[in-house]
Design an enzyme around this catalytic site. Structure first.
Site, PDB file in Angstrom:
ATOM      1  N   GLU A  66      32.316  50.607  45.295  1.00 32.35           N
ATOM      2  CA  GLU A  66      32.874  49.348  45.532  1.00 32.35           C
ATOM      3  C   GLU A  66      34.453  49.437  45.262  1.00 32.35           C
ATOM      4  O   GLU A  66      35.080  48.433  45.310  1.00 32.35           O
ATOM      5  CB  GLU A  66      32.378  48.190  44.466  1.00 32.35           C
ATOM      6  CG  GLU A  66      31.014  48.145  44.018  1.00 32.35           C
ATOM      7  CD  GLU A  66      30.238  47.092  44.939  1.00 32.35           C
ATOM      8  OE1 GLU A  66      30.796  46.875  45.934  1.00 32.35           O
ATOM      9  OE2 GLU A  66      29.328  46.490  44.496  1.00 32.35           O
ATOM     10  N   HIS A  83      34.297  43.226  38.700  1.00 33.62           N
ATOM     11  CA  HIS A  83      33.204  43.010  39.474  1.00 33.62           C
ATOM     12  C   HIS A  83      31.928  43.239  38.763  1.00 33.62           C
ATOM     13  O   HIS A  83      31.547  44.044  38.155  1.00 33.62           O
ATOM     14  CB  HIS A  83      33.484  43.745  40.581  1.00 33.62           C
ATOM     15  CG  HIS A  83      31.983  43.908  41.469  1.00 33.62           C
ATOM     16  ND1 HIS A  83      31.601  42.624  42.232  1.00 33.62           N
ATOM     17  CD2 HIS A  83      31.197  44.802  41.923  1.00 33.62           C
ATOM     18  CE1 HIS A  83      30.476  42.925  42.857  1.00 33.62           C
ATOM     19  NE2 HIS A  83      30.153  44.017  42.696  1.00 33.62           N
ATOM     20  N   HIS A 123      27.324  41.719  39.044  1.00 38.11           N
ATOM     21  CA  HIS A 123      26.405  40.878  39.620  1.00 38.11           C
ATOM     22  C   HIS A 123      25.803  39.950  38.632  1.00 38.11           C
ATOM     23  O   HIS A 123      24.589  39.830  38.393  1.00 38.11           O
ATOM     24  CB  HIS A 123      25.247  41.916  40.166  1.00 38.11           C
ATOM     25  CG  HIS A 123      25.647  42.904  41.151  1.00 38.11           C
ATOM     26  ND1 HIS A 123      24.955  43.756  41.559  1.00 38.11           N
ATOM     27  CD2 HIS A 123      26.857  43.018  41.631  1.00 38.11           C
ATOM     28  CE1 HIS A 123      25.566  44.450  42.745  1.00 38.11           C
ATOM     29  NE2 HIS A 123      26.725  44.092  42.665  1.00 38.11           N
ATOM     30  N   TYR A 131      36.938  21.408  33.299  1.00 39.42           N
ATOM     31  CA  TYR A 131      38.269  21.613  33.223  1.00 39.42           C
ATOM     32  C   TYR A 131      38.869  23.243  33.261  1.00 39.42           C
ATOM     33  O   TYR A 131      39.896  23.675  33.739  1.00 39.42           O
ATOM     34  CB  TYR A 131      39.151  21.088  32.274  1.00 39.42           C
ATOM     35  CG  TYR A 131      38.928  21.335  30.950  1.00 39.42           C
ATOM     36  CD1 TYR A 131      39.940  22.458  30.192  1.00 39.42           C
ATOM     37  CD2 TYR A 131      38.295  20.906  29.841  1.00 39.42           C
ATOM     38  CE1 TYR A 131      39.760  22.741  28.991  1.00 39.42           C
ATOM     39  CE2 TYR A 131      37.738  21.550  28.587  1.00 39.42           C
ATOM     40  CZ  TYR A 131      39.026  22.511  28.284  1.00 39.42           C
ATOM     41  OH  TYR A 131      38.789  23.018  27.150  1.00 39.42           O
ATOM     42  N   HIS A 174      25.469  38.723  46.598  1.00 40.64           N
ATOM     43  CA  HIS A 174      26.208  39.963  45.898  1.00 40.64           C
ATOM     44  C   HIS A 174      26.468  39.712  44.582  1.00 40.64           C
ATOM     45  O   HIS A 174      25.800  40.035  43.752  1.00 40.64           O
ATOM     46  CB  HIS A 174      27.197  40.418  46.756  1.00 40.64           C
ATOM     47  CG  HIS A 174      27.612  41.753  46.288  1.00 40.64           C
ATOM     48  ND1 HIS A 174      28.250  42.793  47.112  1.00 40.64           N
ATOM     49  CD2 HIS A 174      27.554  42.343  45.062  1.00 40.64           C
ATOM     50  CE1 HIS A 174      28.820  43.851  46.557  1.00 40.64           C
ATOM     51  NE2 HIS A 174      28.278  43.463  45.165  1.00 40.64           N
ATOM     52  N   TYR A 187      51.644  33.111  30.463  1.00 40.31           N
ATOM     53  CA  TYR A 187      51.049  34.389  31.374  1.00 40.31           C
ATOM     54  C   TYR A 187      50.286  35.299  30.422  1.00 40.31           C
ATOM     55  O   TYR A 187      50.906  35.697  29.280  1.00 40.31           O
ATOM     56  CB  TYR A 187      52.433  35.145  31.756  1.00 40.31           C
ATOM     57  CG  TYR A 187      52.253  36.120  32.649  1.00 40.31           C
ATOM     58  CD1 TYR A 187      52.110  37.648  31.867  1.00 40.31           C
ATOM     59  CD2 TYR A 187      51.497  36.225  33.913  1.00 40.31           C
ATOM     60  CE1 TYR A 187      51.997  38.666  32.986  1.00 40.31           C
ATOM     61  CE2 TYR A 187      51.458  37.487  34.968  1.00 40.31           C
ATOM     62  CZ  TYR A 187      51.763  38.456  33.953  1.00 40.31           C
ATOM     63  OH  TYR A 187      51.351  39.547  34.944  1.00 40.31           O
TER      64      TYR A 187
END
Ligand SMILES: [Zn+2]
Length: 218
Positions: free
Chosen positions: A76, A95, A97, A116, A158, A211
């Site tokens: 991937e 990433h 599943h 929220y 996916h 941040y």
């Protein structure tokens, strides 16, 4: 962090995904930006066997799939690399599943502002990237588009992807996205529920502005 620390952080991150039940069938992969390069989990290694030196490196600037390391990168790799190229605000991509994200991706239903915590993802919903075969440039283009202005999306039939300014934040977002999917799945089963307004999400977003800092809430 130097490359060695980042490789160790990737391995630790994979173990964290496993511990949270987000790594359905060893499907997860993790990447970080490191001085013009992407470090990414290798292909076909169970997380309990994963060691820092197995993490693959890929130059971000090259159009092809050139890589370095003892093992080839995750199949991937393309959308990880293209997200890091397209999004200078992202330094880590996760990433998986994860079960409930994947269920909603099969329904191809975006997640609306049911909670929220949606504000942590940079918008009022979680989009679904259209389906394309794993590993392809077509899938990568769909993911980059669905992530435009956002820190997470579903991938049709996916799973899901999230990105953050650092790996800690990206891993946290992975858990939060699966929580939203879990909540939405059950709310749908009970008939739907109420959706927050754009103004509600904008107000919540003010608390997510720091941040790289996880919000205080609850
Ligand atoms: Zn996948």
């Amino acid at each position: 962090m130097d490359h060695e620390d980042l490789r160790r952080a990737i391995v630790d991150g994979c173990h964290a995904l496993e511990a949270q039940g987000l790594n359905r069938g060893a499907s997860g992969n993790v990447s970080v930006r490191a001085c013009g390069e992407m470090l990414i989990t290798p292909s076909g290694v169970a997380y309990d066997r994963l060691a820092p030196e197995m993490v693959a490196g890929m130059p971000l600037s090259e159009p092809d799939g050139r890589w370095s390391g003892p093992m080839k990168p995750s199949s991937e790799w393309r959308f990880h690399r293209d997200l890091l190229r397209a999004r200078p605000d992202l330094n880590a991509v996760v990433h998986t599943h994860a079960p409930f994200c994947t269920i909603l991706s099969i329904l191809r239903r975006p997640i609306p502002a049911i909670h929220y915590m949606m504000a942590a993802f940079g918008g009022v919903d979680i989009r679904v990237a259209p389906y394309a075969t794993y590993g392809t440039a077509a899938l990568s283009a769909h993911v980059v588009a669905a992530m435009d202005g956002r820190n997470g999306c579903l991938m049709a039939n996916h799973g899901m992807v999230v990105g953050g300014p650092d790996l800690t934040r990206a891993l946290w977002l992975a858990g939060e996205l699966e929580a939203l999917a879990h909540q939405h799945y059950h709310a749908l089963a009970l008939g739907g529920g109420h959706i927050l307004s754009d103004a509600d999400i904008a107000d919540a977003a003010k608390g997510f502005a720091s941040y790289g800092v996880q919000p205080r809430h609850g």
